[in-house]
Enzyme design. Structure first.
Site, mmCIF file in Angstrom:
data_model
loop_
_atom_site.group_PDB
_atom_site.id
_atom_site.type_symbol
_atom_site.label_atom_id
_atom_site.label_comp_id
_atom_site.label_asym_id
_atom_site.label_seq_id
_atom_site.Cartn_x
_atom_site.Cartn_y
_atom_site.Cartn_z
ATOM 1 C CG HIS A 143 -0.231 -8.256 54.013
ATOM 2 N ND1 HIS A 143 -1.145 -8.993 53.305
ATOM 3 C CD2 HIS A 143 0.287 -9.091 54.952
ATOM 4 C CE1 HIS A 143 -1.175 -10.227 53.787
ATOM 5 N NE2 HIS A 143 -0.314 -10.324 54.786
ATOM 6 C CG ASP A 218 -3.594 -3.624 56.256
ATOM 7 O OD1 ASP A 218 -4.083 -4.032 57.329
ATOM 8 O OD2 ASP A 218 -2.747 -4.262 55.607
ATOM 9 C CD GLN A 221 1.181 -6.757 61.434
ATOM 10 O OE1 GLN A 221 1.677 -6.759 62.559
ATOM 11 N NE2 GLN A 221 0.932 -7.867 60.767
ATOM 12 C CE LYS A 244 -2.347 -10.112 60.539
ATOM 13 N NZ LYS A 244 -1.494 -11.250 60.219
ATOM 14 C CB CYS A 384 1.761 -11.599 52.598
ATOM 15 S SG CYS A 384 1.300 -13.304 52.919
#
Lengths: 428, 160
Positions: A143, A218, A221, A244, A384
């Site tokens: 991303h 990261d 997700q 999220k 993104c």
């Protein structure tokens, strides 16, 4: 190949009961169509429990945290720190290793800016300094939030950016490994926000550590969708966003190993993050306060605490199984539609609940418009992750992403909508 | 039902056989514009002749709306004076950004009025304007300024 029905999920998770907790899911869109929300990878919806926790905090306990000696200040600080402790437990970490940020983007920038500040922060911070000849390694599937901050850090310090490539089936190509003795940072996603691919974290950590590089994960997700332990993964830093994972926007978390946070110079400076201030100069509080300058977001942190309580009550194993069943259903059904190509792994091995695809002869925007007309909300565009789309030779994809409240019938509505788009634009 | 309001037959016709598609030589200026939110791209070339728009050609990597819009643009401005074409552009932009509240003038916009439905979908307005912003930018590159308009940017970022 894919599991359409996972009995564990069916028995562990009562979707109807879950859906009743999300007021927004009962509204209609576009002239009375039932909302089919398949865009949780962009932002998830929030249950009453989270909304109530925010309201209750604001109606009963609101005050600036970590300052003031009145009762509300005490209660607000307790609520804020209690949220930190519960969120820490949720990701297998000590509360002192969790910094509240605006979102994951800010968390990653915090690390990147602290590293540029390290150049002038004295000997303790020496391990964070970068310069010409040093290298930062990312991957082609990142991303923009885990790419652009590193490009900028390279520009500021003279370091060089290198990256892992992505194989045609949407997996990380471990043979393209650019890690060398010059590598100082290895930053990568836990799960691709486009492909759904789950990266081999243990292997990447092993390779980074072998050359003494820091790892930055990261986890945007992954934390919302499956059990995650940062200490178990043994990463040095990790970032995720509240919005999220059924929580509020405006709050995110940066995890850092405590010995690293203790040696790292601050990014934002000001109130709250100091130890002693004189006109001639200041010293800084220990982490996590050192990285939380100013009055922080408070009701949002409390809301995120409620979100992890909510997810924990369901059980992250059940959440993961539920999403895997929906993902399998989507992959199987889309495979049956001629002219549809999934971008990313087409099996459920090391794969999460986002499914990106292209429809031959119909632009992603147009597919999204037809879906929207039927009440189905998906993301269209490059999500993104523009370099990743370029790597696959597509300008844009349609992305459906699921969460705990989605149903098999909603997956069917997605696939029906894709067929309708093909019909509308005359390609099927 | 709403879908047909947006994707009117005129738009779909232009999308299926876009006018001006395929880059051609010679040209006086070329503009490359992108829509940062979706990654759509257009390369558009303009050839001017004695103050008139003599030719437009373009290569559009984008959705039906952006492709059809570039096609309609070609029809509407080729043969007009640069100044007239900028008046058409302004009218098209006002309609596209009007959230469905601006009544388009068919005498000025011709097939362009079909895009009135797009104006109801804010996320698609940039798609409809991509080619027009490229045209404006290309004209600026030829003439140094835009006759008939007062200032404004030409990078497409003023689209919504």
């Amino acid at each position: 190949m894919t599991a359409v029905d996972t009995p564990a999920a069916a028995s562990a998770l009562d979707v109807a009961a879950v859906r009743a907790d999300f007021p927004i899911l009962s509204r209609t869109v576009r002239d009375g169509k039932a909302l089919v929300y398949l865009d949780s990878g962009a932002t998830s919806q929030r249950p009453r429990q989270v909304l109530d926790a925010e309201r209750e905090f604001l109606e009963q306990h609101n005050a600036a945290v970590h300052r003031g000696a009145h009762q509300l200040a005490e209660e607000a600080t307790d609520a804020y720190e209690s949220a930190r402790a519960r969120i820490a437990a949720f990701v297998g970490a000590d509360p002192a290793s969790l910094v509240f940020t605006k979102n994951a983007t800010e968390g990653i920038n915090l690390v990147a800016y602290a590293m540029s500040n390290a150049a002038t922060a004295g000997p303790d911070a020496a391990r964070f300094t970068l310069g010409p000849g040093d290298e930062i390694v990312v991957t082609e599937l990142e991303h923009h939030a885990n790419l652009v901050p590193w490009q900028e850090l390279c520009r500021r310090t003279g370091a060089t950016l290198r990256w892992f490539e992505v194989s045609p089936d949407g997996r990380l190509d471990l043979d393209s490994d650019p890690i060398t003795e010059r590598t100082k940072v290895v930053a990568f996603a836990h799960q691709s926000n486009v492909l759904g691919t789950v990266l081999p974290v243990a292997e990447l950590v092993r390779r980074a550590r072998a050359v003494g590089a820091l790892t930055v994960l990261d986890a945007c997700q992954s934390v919302p969708n499956r059990p995650v332990s940062f200490t178990g993964l043994d990463v040095d830093f990790a970032a995720f966003s509240g919005h999220k994972m059924l929580g509020p926007s405006g709050v995110g978390v940066l995890y850092g190993r405590q010995d690293l946070l203790a040696a790292m110079p601050p990014f934002l400076t000001g109130g709250s993050m100091i130890e002693m201030v004189r006109m001639e100069g200041s010293t800084y509080a220990p982490p996590p306060q050192r990285f939380e300058a100013g009055v922080p977001m408070t009701s949002q942190a409390v809301g995120l605490g409620a979100a992890v309580d909510y997810l924990s009550a369901i059980g992250m194993d059940a959440v993961e199984a539920h999403e895997a069943a929906l993902t399998g259903r989507a992959l199987d059904a889309l495979a049956e539609v001629p002219g549809v190509r999934v971008v990313g792994p087409t099996d459920l091995v090391d794969r999460g609940g986002v499914v990106a695809f292209v429809v031959d002869g119909v632009h992603a925007h147009d597919v999204g418009q037809v879906l929207d007309d039927r009440g189905v909300a998906v993301r269209v565009g490059h999500h993104c992750a523009w370099p990743l789309h370029r790597r696959f030779g597509v300008a844009a994809t349609v992305r459906a992403s699921v969460h705990v409240y989605n149903t098999p019938a909603e997956i069917d509505a997605l696939v029906d909508g894709v067929r309708a788009a093909q019909k509308f634009f005359g390609v099927a | 039902m709403q879908l047909e309001q947006m994707y009117q037959e005129i738009i779909l016709d232009h999308y299926r056989s876009p006018h001006g598609a395929g880059l051609r030589d010679p040209f006086d200026a070329e503009s490359f514009q992108i829509n940062p939110t979706c990654g759509d791209e257009i390369t558009l070339r303009v050839r001017l002749d004695e103050g008139k728009v003599a030719e437009i050609s373009h290569e559009t990597l984008g959705c039906s709306i952006s492709q059809a819009s570039a096609s309609v643009l070609t029809d509407l401005v080729v043969g007009r004076s640069v100044e007239e074409s900028m008046r058409v552009l302004t009218a098209f932009q006002e309609m596209a950004q009007g959230r469905g509240q601006v009544e388009p003038d068919e005498d000025v916009l011709g097939d362009g009025v079909a895009f009135a439905g797009v104006a109801r979908y804010p996320a698609r307005v940039k798609c409809a304007l991509l080619g027009w912003m490229a045209f404006k930018d290309a004209v600026v590159r030829v003439s140094g300024d835009v006759p008939g308009t007062a200032g404004g940017t030409s990078d497409g970022k003023d689209a919504t």
